[in-house]
Design an enzyme around this catalytic site. Structure first.
Site, PDB file in Angstrom:
ATOM      1  N   ARG A  34     -12.931  -9.136  -6.761  1.00  0.00           N
ATOM      2  CA  ARG A  34     -12.287 -10.385  -7.184  1.00  0.00           C
ATOM      3  C   ARG A  34     -13.316 -11.472  -7.480  1.00  0.00           C
ATOM      4  NH1 ARG A  34      -8.847  -7.308  -4.390  1.00  0.00           N
ATOM      5  NH2 ARG A  34      -6.577  -7.612  -4.527  1.00  0.00           N
ATOM      6  N   ARG A 130      -4.224   8.952 -11.313  1.00  0.00           N
ATOM      7  CA  ARG A 130      -3.453   7.948 -10.554  1.00  0.00           C
ATOM      8  C   ARG A 130      -2.492   7.164 -11.450  1.00  0.00           C
ATOM      9  NH1 ARG A 130      -7.547   4.930  -6.595  1.00  0.00           N
ATOM     10  NH2 ARG A 130      -5.553   4.170  -5.768  1.00  0.00           N
ATOM     11  N   GLN A 177      -2.714  -4.579  -5.439  1.00  0.00           N
ATOM     12  CA  GLN A 177      -3.290  -4.375  -6.772  1.00  0.00           C
ATOM     13  C   GLN A 177      -2.308  -4.819  -7.847  1.00  0.00           C
ATOM     14  OE1 GLN A 177      -4.495  -0.277  -7.003  1.00  0.00           O
ATOM     15  NE2 GLN A 177      -6.180  -0.556  -5.563  1.00  0.00           N
ATOM     16  N   ASP A 327      -5.657   1.601   3.861  1.00  0.00           N
ATOM     17  CA  ASP A 327      -6.817   2.479   3.639  1.00  0.00           C
ATOM     18  C   ASP A 327      -7.332   3.114   4.928  1.00  0.00           C
ATOM     19  OD1 ASP A 327      -6.783   1.939   0.932  1.00  0.00           O
ATOM     20  OD2 ASP A 327      -8.123   0.210   1.113  1.00  0.00           O
ATOM     21  N   LYS A 354      -3.465   7.512  -3.619  1.00  0.00           N
ATOM     22  CA  LYS A 354      -4.783   6.871  -3.455  1.00  0.00           C
ATOM     23  C   LYS A 354      -5.836   7.709  -4.185  1.00  0.00           C
ATOM     24  CE  LYS A 354      -3.392   3.290  -1.255  1.00  0.00           C
ATOM     25  NZ  LYS A 354      -3.500   1.992  -1.949  1.00  0.00           N
ATOM     26  N   ARG A 358      -3.881  11.353   0.019  1.00  0.00           N
ATOM     27  CA  ARG A 358      -4.483  11.186   1.339  1.00  0.00           C
ATOM     28  C   ARG A 358      -3.577  11.658   2.474  1.00  0.00           C
ATOM     29  NH1 ARG A 358      -7.390   5.392   0.959  1.00  0.00           N
ATOM     30  NH2 ARG A 358      -9.239   6.199  -0.118  1.00  0.00           N
ATOM     31  N   ARG A 402     -12.964   7.925   1.575  1.00  0.00           N
ATOM     32  CA  ARG A 402     -12.473   7.686   2.948  1.00  0.00           C
ATOM     33  C   ARG A 402     -12.184   8.995   3.683  1.00  0.00           C
ATOM     34  NH1 ARG A 402     -12.789   2.313   2.908  1.00  0.00           N
ATOM     35  NH2 ARG A 402     -11.985   1.242   1.075  1.00  0.00           N
TER      36      ARG A 402
HETATM   37  C1  S3P Z   1      -6.666  -3.065  -2.768  1.00  0.00           C
HETATM   38  C2  S3P Z   1      -5.357  -2.809  -2.471  1.00  0.00           C
HETATM   39  C3  S3P Z   1      -4.880  -1.560  -1.869  1.00  0.00           C
HETATM   40  C4  S3P Z   1      -6.013  -0.707  -1.306  1.00  0.00           C
HETATM   41  C5  S3P Z   1      -7.212  -0.695  -2.189  1.00  0.00           C
HETATM   42  C6  S3P Z   1      -7.724  -2.090  -2.455  1.00  0.00           C
HETATM   43  C7  S3P Z   1      -7.018  -4.355  -3.393  1.00  0.00           C
HETATM   44  O1  S3P Z   1      -4.180  -0.823  -2.840  1.00  0.00           O
HETATM   45  O2  S3P Z   1      -5.581   0.615  -1.084  1.00  0.00           O
HETATM   46  O3  S3P Z   1      -8.254   0.077  -1.601  1.00  0.00           O
HETATM   47  O4  S3P Z   1      -8.215  -4.711  -3.407  1.00  0.00           O
HETATM   48  O5  S3P Z   1      -6.111  -5.044  -3.872  1.00  0.00           O
HETATM   49  P1  S3P Z   1      -2.614  -1.113  -3.100  1.00  0.00           P
HETATM   50  O6  S3P Z   1      -2.446  -2.561  -3.184  1.00  0.00           O
HETATM   51  O7  S3P Z   1      -2.270  -0.440  -4.388  1.00  0.00           O
HETATM   52  O8  S3P Z   1      -1.915  -0.491  -1.917  1.00  0.00           O
END
Ligand code: S3P
Length: 449
Positions: A34, A130, A177, A327, A354, A358, A402
């Protein structure tokens, strides 16, 4: 990059000494992505300290350069981004290759949707499996057009919106995300972008948007939140101090809880409450895990984790906790394998999409160590051994960092060593994991197999 290079098998055997001393893990991956993206959208120069220099984040840095931002590495974890301003990104002259990183791919889709440009995005074999529809569907409402492979997979092409519209979207799954992709697109649109999440997910985007001068309103709604962003703000460059990644600290925390005699301090760990579900769960299991030196740095809570090995008992983790430790289930499963009794982790459906599946990967990892596991729908049940598990197995890491690190941590405390087929993907999030772990364990516990 790891996806193209030869597999690097690794073996972990009983740690030669208890884990001890003090160490730091690399910067938070979510915040690092970010910082580069918001830096690229800001006016002025953003100075970043503690950036994670893992492959996933380097992919984001390369993408920001292709989109016209100037991104320089000044030294260890010290980076500088000269931004283009919102709406100022330029058409990339080449394909954006996001490697193994779902976060980079999905967030950048949001950013591209709001800009009048054409771009093509791909990733490695894991990322190309994905689901991307979870972002391309809501982002299409901005006016952007996405073309994807069958099933909404990468590679994809996007024709960004000339006059982006604000979004009003209720997330069907709890995903930071997807939320962040919508907010990034909303930056480029006039009016208010509104996102409703069913469960609160990590709020680093909201925090950093405010830090860069945007107006973000957040209200609670049930277990979740309603987030409103005022569109087309002027983002002003601001310094970012990236805390240590709690998701990376997790491997050292569990290692210190299961390797006999360990006492370890992991310094400077990000403790945003939407990320600390694992630490709360470990405490419920009876772990000696405390926080020292709690403070706020760069708008995020930070502290030192103080860990001491001891007996663990089984735990029942509610589904509502999943977003705050999404995670961390593979490494929690390693702790549960050592606990006394049967642990149940509920509501793990999201683990199937993921870096690998996982849910089945974590079950296979434990089975390879002689630990009994059951998957019932979206729940996982781990039958703890109450002490060292047998070990002796080979784990297929499936391009998933992981799973790789979790299997190695398990091998530090099993009777027979654990082997993984490929440690190359560890570099996506934690390039010096093996070196740091061996230093903490007083010798070469993890070596090439
Ligand atoms: C993340 C959100 C998570 C996480 C990923 C990082 C992020 O995914 O699993 O490793 O930085 O916004 P999701 O929001 O899709 O669950």
């Amino acid at each position: 990059m790891s996806s193209e290079s030869a597999p690097q098998p690794l073996r972990a055997r009983a740690a030669p000494a208890p884990l001890s001393g003090r160490l730091r893990v690399p910067g938070d991956k979510s915040i690092s992505h970010r910082a580069l993206m918001f830096g690229a959208l800001a006016i002025g120069t953003t100075e970043i300290q503690g950036l994670l220099e893992g492959e996933d984040v380097l992919r984001t840095a390369a993408a920001m350069r292709l989109l016209g931002a100037t991104v320089d590495r000044l030294g260890d974890g010290a980076w500088r981004v000269a931004g283009r301003g919102i709406g100022g990104l330029t058409e990339p002259a080449d394909v954006l290759d996001m490697g193994n990183s779902g976060t980079a791919a999905r967030l950048i889709c949001g950013l591209l949707a709001g800009h009048p440009l054409f771009a093509v995005m791909t990733g490695d074999a894991s990322l190309r499996r994905r689901p991307m529809k979870r972002v391309t569907d809501p982002l299409a409402a901005t006016g952007a057009r996405f073309l994807t492979r069958e099933g909404g997979r990468l590679p994809l092409a996007v024709d960004g919106a000339r006059n982006p519209l604000p979004l009003d979207y209720r997330l069907p799954v709890a995903s930071a995300q997807v939320k962040s992709a919508c907010l990034l697109a909303g930056l480029c649109a006039p009016g208010v972008t509104r996102v409703v999440e069913p469960e609160a997910t990590r709020d680093h985007s909201e925090n950093m948007l405010r830090h860069f001068g945007a107006t973000v309103r957040v209200a609670a709604e049930g277990h979740g939140r309603v987030i409103e962003l005022d569109g087309q703000p002027e983002l002003r460059a601001a310094p970012v101090q990236v805390p240590g990644d709690p998701s990376s600290a997790a491997f050292f925390a569990v290692a210190a809880l299961i390797v006999p005699g360990s006492r370890l301090v992991v310094e400077n760990v990000g403790l945003n409450p939407l990320r600390t579900g694992l630490f709360e769960t470990l405490r419920e299991m009876g772990a000696a895990l405390t926080v020292a030196n709690a403070r706020t740095e760069g708008g995020e809570p930070v502290g030192d984790l103080v860990l001491r090995q001891g007996e663990l008992r089984a735990v029942d983790v509610p589904a509502t906790r999943a977003p705050s430790m999404i995670d961390e289930y593979p490494i929690l499963a390693v702790a549960a394998a050592h606990a006394r009794g049967a642990s149940r982790f509920r509501g793990l459906g999201e683990l199937r999409v993921k870096e690998s599946d996982r849910l089945s990967g974590t079950a296979a990892l434990l089975e390879a160590a002689g630990v009994k596991v059951e998957v019932e729908g979206d729940d996982m049940i781990v039958h703890g051994t109450g002490g060292p598990a047998p070990g002796g197995g080979l784990v297929a890491t499936q391009m998933d960092h992981r799973l790789a690190m979790s299997a190695l941590v398990l091998g530090l405390a099993t009777r027979a060593p654990m082997t993984i087929d490929d440690g190359g993907f560890i570099a996506t999030s934690f390039p010096d994991f093996v070196g740091l772990m061996n230093r903490a364990a007083g010798g070469a516990a993890i070596e090439a197999a």
